[in-house]
Design a protein around this motif. Sequence first.
Motif, PDB file in Angstrom:
ATOM      1  N   LEU A  52       5.237  11.755 -21.579  1.00 48.05           N
ATOM      2  CA  LEU A  52       6.965  11.517 -21.709  1.00 48.05           C
ATOM      3  C   LEU A  52       7.198  10.247 -21.518  1.00 48.05           C
ATOM      4  N   GLY A  53       6.428   9.639 -21.087  1.00 48.95           N
ATOM      5  CA  GLY A  53       6.776   8.084 -20.809  1.00 48.95           C
ATOM      6  C   GLY A  53       7.515   7.810 -19.658  1.00 48.95           C
ATOM      7  N   GLN A  54       7.224   8.643 -18.640  1.00 41.35           N
ATOM      8  CA  GLN A  54       8.025   8.479 -17.423  1.00 41.35           C
ATOM      9  C   GLN A  54       7.276   8.184 -16.072  1.00 41.35           C
ATOM     10  N   LEU A  55       7.872   7.868 -15.010  1.00 37.82           N
ATOM     11  CA  LEU A  55       7.153   7.824 -13.600  1.00 37.82           C
ATOM     12  C   LEU A  55       6.995   9.173 -13.443  1.00 37.82           C
TER      13      LEU A  55
ATOM     14  N   CYS B 123       0.839  -1.210  -0.169  1.00 37.17           N
ATOM     15  CA  CYS B 123       0.029   0.029   0.024  1.00 37.17           C
ATOM     16  C   CYS B 123       1.026   1.356   0.070  1.00 37.17           C
ATOM     17  N   SER B 124       2.086   1.168  -0.477  1.00 34.86           N
ATOM     18  CA  SER B 124       3.021   2.156  -0.388  1.00 34.86           C
ATOM     19  C   SER B 124       2.420   3.279  -1.302  1.00 34.86           C
ATOM     20  N   GLY B 125       2.363   4.294  -0.820  1.00 40.37           N
ATOM     21  CA  GLY B 125       2.125   5.689  -1.888  1.00 40.37           C
ATOM     22  C   GLY B 125       0.765   6.213  -1.454  1.00 40.37           C
ATOM     23  N   LEU B 126      -0.130   5.322  -0.688  1.00 39.72           N
ATOM     24  CA  LEU B 126      -1.453   5.501  -0.370  1.00 39.72           C
ATOM     25  C   LEU B 126      -1.658   6.135   1.009  1.00 39.72           C
ATOM     26  N   SER B 127      -2.698   7.136   1.041  1.00 39.69           N
ATOM     27  CA  SER B 127      -2.895   7.836   2.324  1.00 39.69           C
ATOM     28  C   SER B 127      -3.891   6.976   3.059  1.00 39.69           C
ATOM     29  N   LEU B 128      -3.888   6.497   4.178  1.00 38.28           N
ATOM     30  CA  LEU B 128      -4.808   5.803   5.009  1.00 38.28           C
ATOM     31  C   LEU B 128      -5.812   6.649   5.609  1.00 38.28           C
ATOM     32  N   LYS B 129      -5.292   8.083   5.875  1.00 42.93           N
ATOM     33  CA  LYS B 129      -6.229   9.047   6.304  1.00 42.93           C
ATOM     34  C   LYS B 129      -7.109   9.406   5.105  1.00 42.93           C
ATOM     35  N   PHE B 130      -6.704   9.280   3.918  1.00 42.24           N
ATOM     36  CA  PHE B 130      -7.683   9.714   2.801  1.00 42.24           C
ATOM     37  C   PHE B 130      -8.758   8.767   2.655  1.00 42.24           C
TER      38      PHE B 130
ATOM     39  N   PRO C  80       2.590   4.181  -9.990  1.00 40.58           N
ATOM     40  CA  PRO C  80       1.746   4.060 -11.175  1.00 40.58           C
ATOM     41  C   PRO C  80       0.347   4.001 -11.007  1.00 40.58           C
ATOM     42  N   PHE C  81       0.072   2.805 -10.200  1.00 40.40           N
ATOM     43  CA  PHE C  81      -1.363   2.553  -9.764  1.00 40.40           C
ATOM     44  C   PHE C  81      -2.079   3.643  -9.234  1.00 40.40           C
ATOM     45  N   THR C  82      -1.201   4.342  -7.980  1.00 46.57           N
ATOM     46  CA  THR C  82      -1.909   5.284  -7.265  1.00 46.57           C
ATOM     47  C   THR C  82      -2.093   6.514  -8.052  1.00 46.57           C
ATOM     48  N   ALA C  83      -1.215   6.711  -9.066  1.00 46.71           N
ATOM     49  CA  ALA C  83      -1.410   7.753  -9.936  1.00 46.71           C
ATOM     50  C   ALA C  83      -2.841   7.580 -10.440  1.00 46.71           C
TER      51      ALA C  83
ATOM     52  N   LEU D   2      -7.365  18.821  -7.703  1.00 44.60           N
ATOM     53  CA  LEU D   2      -6.935  17.893  -8.272  1.00 44.60           C
ATOM     54  C   LEU D   2      -6.392  18.094  -9.724  1.00 44.60           C
ATOM     55  N   ALA D   3      -6.630  19.392 -10.176  1.00 51.35           N
ATOM     56  CA  ALA D   3      -6.548  19.685 -11.699  1.00 51.35           C
ATOM     57  C   ALA D   3      -4.640  19.770 -11.697  1.00 51.35           C
ATOM     58  N   ASP D   4      -4.144  20.405 -10.575  1.00 49.44           N
ATOM     59  CA  ASP D   4      -2.517  20.306 -10.550  1.00 49.44           C
ATOM     60  C   ASP D   4      -1.983  18.832 -10.841  1.00 49.44           C
ATOM     61  N   PHE D   5      -2.677  18.000  -9.878  1.00 52.39           N
ATOM     62  CA  PHE D   5      -2.216  16.588 -10.033  1.00 52.39           C
ATOM     63  C   PHE D   5      -2.515  16.165 -11.393  1.00 52.39           C
ATOM     64  N   CYS D   6      -3.598  16.286 -12.005  1.00 47.82           N
ATOM     65  CA  CYS D   6      -3.874  15.849 -13.642  1.00 47.82           C
ATOM     66  C   CYS D   6      -2.784  16.472 -14.394  1.00 47.82           C
ATOM     67  N   TYR D   7      -2.474  17.762 -14.167  1.00 41.84           N
ATOM     68  CA  TYR D   7      -1.286  18.198 -15.067  1.00 41.84           C
ATOM     69  C   TYR D   7      -0.280  17.369 -15.248  1.00 41.84           C
ATOM     70  N   TYR D   8       0.232  17.090 -13.975  1.00 36.88           N
ATOM     71  CA  TYR D   8       1.537  16.428 -14.151  1.00 36.88           C
ATOM     72  C   TYR D   8       1.406  14.840 -14.315  1.00 36.88           C
ATOM     73  N   TYR D   9       0.053  14.173 -14.130  1.00 35.91           N
ATOM     74  CA  TYR D   9      -0.089  12.918 -14.680  1.00 35.91           C
ATOM     75  C   TYR D   9      -0.048  12.935 -16.333  1.00 35.91           C
ATOM     76  N   ILE D  10      -0.762  13.757 -16.735  1.00 36.70           N
ATOM     77  CA  ILE D  10      -0.787  13.766 -18.183  1.00 36.70           C
ATOM     78  C   ILE D  10       0.750  14.161 -18.792  1.00 36.70           C
ATOM     79  N   LYS D  11       1.582  15.066 -18.109  1.00 39.53           N
ATOM     80  CA  LYS D  11       2.839  15.518 -18.597  1.00 39.53           C
ATOM     81  C   LYS D  11       3.566  14.110 -18.517  1.00 39.53           C
ATOM     82  N   SER D  12       3.302  13.389 -17.491  1.00 36.57           N
ATOM     83  CA  SER D  12       4.345  12.134 -17.251  1.00 36.57           C
ATOM     84  C   SER D  12       3.829  11.042 -18.185  1.00 36.57           C
ATOM     85  N   ALA D  13       2.601  10.748 -18.697  1.00 33.60           N
ATOM     86  CA  ALA D  13       1.979  10.076 -19.647  1.00 33.60           C
ATOM     87  C   ALA D  13       2.737  10.408 -20.944  1.00 33.60           C
TER      88      ALA D  13
END
Length: 278
Positions: A263-266, A76-83, A194-197, A250-261
């Motif tokens: 560029l094909g990088q983590l 469960c690495s990368g996941l927030s239990l509080k969330f 990746p799965f968390t993203a 969440l928009a800021d996160f989505c920007y970096y998600y699309i950017k990473s996709a």
Amino acid sequence: MGRRRGARGPAGAVYAWVRGQSVKAKAAIGALTAILALGALWALIHDHNHFFVASEAVHAAGIFVLIYKLSSKKTCSGLSLKFQELTAIFLAVRFYCSIVIEKDIHTVLDLLTLLSTLWVIYMMRFKLNSSYTKELDNIPRYYLLIPSIVLAIFIHPFMYKHYTRFLWAFSVYLESLSVLPQLRLMQNAKMVEPFTAHYVFALGVARFLNSAHWIIKVVDTRGSFLTGSSSAVFWTPAVLLAELVQTLILADFCYYYIKSAMLGQLMRLPSLHGIRDV
């Protein structure tokens, strides 16, 4: 894995062009893209209540990605239990209110999402606890619970009876803030698994669909929807604002998600201090 590839093809060219723009230009491009997406949804989907069903379906798809990660990767690495716990709280409250008020497809979807979330919490607390990065999950729950309770007391709908109006408002406000522990954890960790993203990106799409429902409804009624009922003079704008807040979070996160996709990088998130465009 995680090595940066050159930006190739049309997607890479588009990203390179956007990256070269100023911050104001990027904001304008983002706003224009959102407006075009809203226009397409308005033209193609005539029953705007379908946005809610689509939003809940996308959220459920994100949960299934999470379930796959926990059951197959055994971490469960990368996941927030509080969330996850805050999500379970607002889902449980909303499910109860839905039983009292609606009893429709939303009730079923809320129940399924709640049960899935409770399973995720069980796995994180008892089966995969050794991989949970507690020190990075450092936003206290009461930072989000107390403001949600206070707002629900003062701004709530009047069409429901008794305490249900407060519970419904509480679930709306808590939902809009609940994702903050997950985003904080990922910013602390810098690298996003990746799965968390995929899961958090699904949440971003779900929130956009919810916001689209409210925005298009306001446009269709030429603004009268916001103030047309004396019982909703504060509540309806508050709901719209809550939806927009979570979408923007969440928009800021989505920007970096699309950017990473592209560029094909983590996926990496910028530092909490002095966010830079990389």
